[in-house]
Design a protein around this motif. Structure first.
Motif, mmCIF file in Angstrom:
data_model
loop_
_atom_site.group_PDB
_atom_site.id
_atom_site.type_symbol
_atom_site.label_atom_id
_atom_site.label_comp_id
_atom_site.label_asym_id
_atom_site.label_seq_id
_atom_site.Cartn_x
_atom_site.Cartn_y
_atom_site.Cartn_z
ATOM 1 N N THR A 94 -6.881 2.245 13.670
ATOM 2 C CA THR A 94 -5.734 1.877 12.846
ATOM 3 C C THR A 94 -6.182 1.403 11.470
ATOM 4 O O THR A 94 -7.090 0.576 11.367
ATOM 5 C CB THR A 94 -4.949 0.734 13.533
ATOM 6 O OG1 THR A 94 -4.647 1.131 14.872
ATOM 7 C CG2 THR A 94 -3.671 0.418 12.791
ATOM 8 N N CYS A 95 -5.522 1.905 10.440
ATOM 9 C CA CYS A 95 -5.808 1.434 9.091
ATOM 10 C C CYS A 95 -5.440 -0.044 9.014
ATOM 11 O O CYS A 95 -4.321 -0.430 9.346
ATOM 12 C CB CYS A 95 -5.014 2.246 8.065
ATOM 13 S SG CYS A 95 -5.146 1.547 6.391
ATOM 14 N N GLN A 96 -6.362 -0.850 8.582
ATOM 15 C CA GLN A 96 -6.138 -2.293 8.567
ATOM 16 C C GLN A 96 -5.374 -2.771 7.326
ATOM 17 O O GLN A 96 -5.163 -3.960 7.142
ATOM 18 C CB GLN A 96 -7.478 -3.036 8.681
ATOM 19 C CG GLN A 96 -8.185 -2.794 10.016
ATOM 20 C CD GLN A 96 -7.368 -3.281 11.208
ATOM 21 O OE1 GLN A 96 -7.088 -4.462 11.348
ATOM 22 N NE2 GLN A 96 -6.952 -2.349 12.071
ATOM 23 N N TYR A 97 -4.937 -1.814 6.500
ATOM 24 C CA TYR A 97 -4.101 -2.179 5.347
ATOM 25 C C TYR A 97 -2.645 -1.788 5.564
ATOM 26 O O TYR A 97 -1.744 -2.573 5.335
ATOM 27 C CB TYR A 97 -4.642 -1.539 4.066
ATOM 28 C CG TYR A 97 -5.987 -2.100 3.668
ATOM 29 C CD1 TYR A 97 -6.090 -3.393 3.129
ATOM 30 C CD2 TYR A 97 -7.160 -1.380 3.866
ATOM 31 C CE1 TYR A 97 -7.320 -3.927 2.791
ATOM 32 C CE2 TYR A 97 -8.397 -1.907 3.531
ATOM 33 C CZ TYR A 97 -8.476 -3.184 2.995
ATOM 34 O OH TYR A 97 -9.699 -3.711 2.666
ATOM 35 N N CYS A 98 -2.409 -0.547 6.042
ATOM 36 C CA CYS A 98 -1.016 -0.118 6.188
ATOM 37 C C CYS A 98 -0.603 0.010 7.651
ATOM 38 O O CYS A 98 0.566 0.218 7.951
ATOM 39 C CB CYS A 98 -0.783 1.199 5.453
ATOM 40 S SG CYS A 98 -1.636 2.604 6.194
ATOM 41 N N GLY A 99 -1.546 -0.076 8.566
ATOM 42 C CA GLY A 99 -1.199 -0.063 9.992
ATOM 43 C C GLY A 99 -0.970 1.316 10.591
ATOM 44 O O GLY A 99 -0.609 1.420 11.756
ATOM 45 N N VAL A 100 -1.204 2.384 9.824
ATOM 46 C CA VAL A 100 -1.011 3.721 10.411
ATOM 47 C C VAL A 100 -2.250 4.135 11.210
ATOM 48 O O VAL A 100 -3.335 3.580 11.038
ATOM 49 C CB VAL A 100 -0.704 4.813 9.344
ATOM 50 C CG1 VAL A 100 0.528 4.447 8.534
ATOM 51 C CG2 VAL A 100 -1.912 5.065 8.471
ATOM 52 N N LYS A 101 -2.024 5.097 12.116
ATOM 53 C CA LYS A 101 -3.125 5.642 12.909
ATOM 54 C C LYS A 101 -3.300 7.105 12.555
ATOM 55 O O LYS A 101 -2.779 7.984 13.233
ATOM 56 C CB LYS A 101 -2.788 5.536 14.404
ATOM 57 C CG LYS A 101 -2.999 4.167 14.988
ATOM 58 C CD LYS A 101 -2.908 4.244 16.504
ATOM 59 C CE LYS A 101 -3.103 2.860 17.080
ATOM 60 N NZ LYS A 101 -3.363 2.847 18.504
ATOM 61 N N ALA A 110 -9.890 1.930 7.198
ATOM 62 C CA ALA A 110 -8.826 2.157 6.221
ATOM 63 C C ALA A 110 -8.532 3.650 6.168
ATOM 64 O O ALA A 110 -9.450 4.474 6.280
ATOM 65 C CB ALA A 110 -9.251 1.658 4.843
ATOM 66 N N CYS A 111 -7.266 3.996 6.016
ATOM 67 C CA CYS A 111 -6.933 5.412 5.857
ATOM 68 C C CYS A 111 -7.391 5.830 4.451
ATOM 69 O O CYS A 111 -7.648 4.978 3.594
ATOM 70 C CB CYS A 111 -5.440 5.668 6.071
ATOM 71 S SG CYS A 111 -4.388 4.987 4.793
ATOM 72 N N GLN A 112 -7.483 7.120 4.251
ATOM 73 C CA GLN A 112 -7.984 7.594 2.951
ATOM 74 C C GLN A 112 -7.113 7.110 1.794
ATOM 75 O O GLN A 112 -7.618 6.736 0.743
ATOM 76 C CB GLN A 112 -8.068 9.121 2.963
ATOM 77 C CG GLN A 112 -9.226 9.623 3.814
ATOM 78 C CD GLN A 112 -9.231 11.134 3.961
ATOM 79 O OE1 GLN A 112 -8.211 11.791 3.746
ATOM 80 N NE2 GLN A 112 -10.369 11.691 4.352
ATOM 81 N N ASP A 113 -5.788 7.092 2.019
ATOM 82 C CA ASP A 113 -4.873 6.653 0.957
ATOM 83 C C ASP A 113 -5.146 5.207 0.559
ATOM 84 O O ASP A 113 -5.260 4.884 -0.625
ATOM 85 C CB ASP A 113 -3.414 6.780 1.412
ATOM 86 C CG ASP A 113 -2.985 8.235 1.507
ATOM 87 O OD1 ASP A 113 -3.742 9.100 0.995
ATOM 88 O OD2 ASP A 113 -1.917 8.490 2.087
ATOM 89 N N CYS A 114 -5.222 4.344 1.564
ATOM 90 C CA CYS A 114 -5.442 2.926 1.267
ATOM 91 C C CYS A 114 -6.809 2.709 0.634
ATOM 92 O O CYS A 114 -6.958 1.913 -0.290
ATOM 93 C CB CYS A 114 -5.308 2.088 2.543
ATOM 94 S SG CYS A 114 -3.593 1.910 3.085
ATOM 95 N N ASN A 115 -7.800 3.434 1.147
ATOM 96 C CA ASN A 115 -9.143 3.280 0.599
ATOM 97 C C ASN A 115 -9.157 3.661 -0.877
ATOM 98 O O ASN A 115 -9.727 2.956 -1.717
ATOM 99 C CB ASN A 115 -10.125 4.150 1.397
ATOM 100 C CG ASN A 115 -11.545 3.644 1.251
ATOM 101 O OD1 ASN A 115 -11.903 3.099 0.216
ATOM 102 N ND2 ASN A 115 -12.361 3.830 2.273
#
Ligand SMILES: [Zn+2]
Length: 200
Positions: free
Chosen positions: A103-110, A138-143
């Protein structure tokens, strides 16, 4: 670990360790441990060997010696109380993925696994270290959105959860998903609910 390991229970039936099959068999042969079944029955080496003779080939795994076959134990119980040193979790990619549960630890998506990255909360360029307290999935977007900025002062992005060193039982619990190890589930859950996860 889960696929080939044997879960070790202390004399008080508390899960304390995962060991190799070879090590588990060694403990059984020396009468230092017993096999535990899903029904909480215990067998010493001789009675387990006896039982193995009658087990179906299907649905069971066996180790073979020239003179007998032995069902592979999933869980063993130590005959003596073992004062175990706290078990630590290796800092590696696999365990970071397990801790953060994909899970992305910034936006919570998987997102799919290949879209997940490991982000340094305090960027490496600013002295951030590669350690449990400073890395998150982190997902690529958040990163990309976060880049080399600092949380708080330079971006409004927030962490879903403060990263910390995981307890080995929580790692085992996460890695049990997708494995059919019902006997492990029982004992890992029991131990998990009984420990302070911040210890370690
Ligand atoms: Zn994200």
């Amino acid at each position: 670990m889960v696929a080939n390991g044997v879960l070790v229970l202390n004399r008080n039936w508390m899960a304390i360790h995962v060991c190799s099959l070879q090590r588990a068999l060694g403990l059984l042969v020396q009468d230092l441990a017993q096999v535990v079944t899903e029904e909480y029955e215990t067998y010493n080496f001789d009675s387990w060997r006896e039982l193995s003779v009658h087990m179906e080939e299907e649905g069971n795994r066996f180790v073979h010696s020239p003179s007998f076959r032995l069902a592979v134990p999933e869980v063993i119980l130590l005959n003596r109380f073992h004062k175990a040193p706290p078990k630590t979790v290796k800092f590696n990619r696999r365990n970071i993925y397990l801790r953060d549960q994909m899970t992305c630890q910034y936006c919570g998506v998987k997102p799919p696994r290949e879209k997940l990255t490991i982000d340094h909360v305090l960027p490496r360029s600013k002295g951030g270290k590669s350690e449990w307290e400073n890395v998150v999935l982190a997902c690529q977007d958040c990163n990309a959105r976060k880049g080399n900025r600092l949380l708080g002062s330079q971006t409004s992005m927030k962490l879903v959860r403060q990263p910390s060193k995981p307890h080995w039982l929580s790692i085992i619990r996460h890695s049990l998903k997708g494995h059919n190890r019902p006997t492990w589930n029982k004992f890992v859950d029991m131990a998990y609910w009984n420990v302070d996860l911040k210890e370690d």
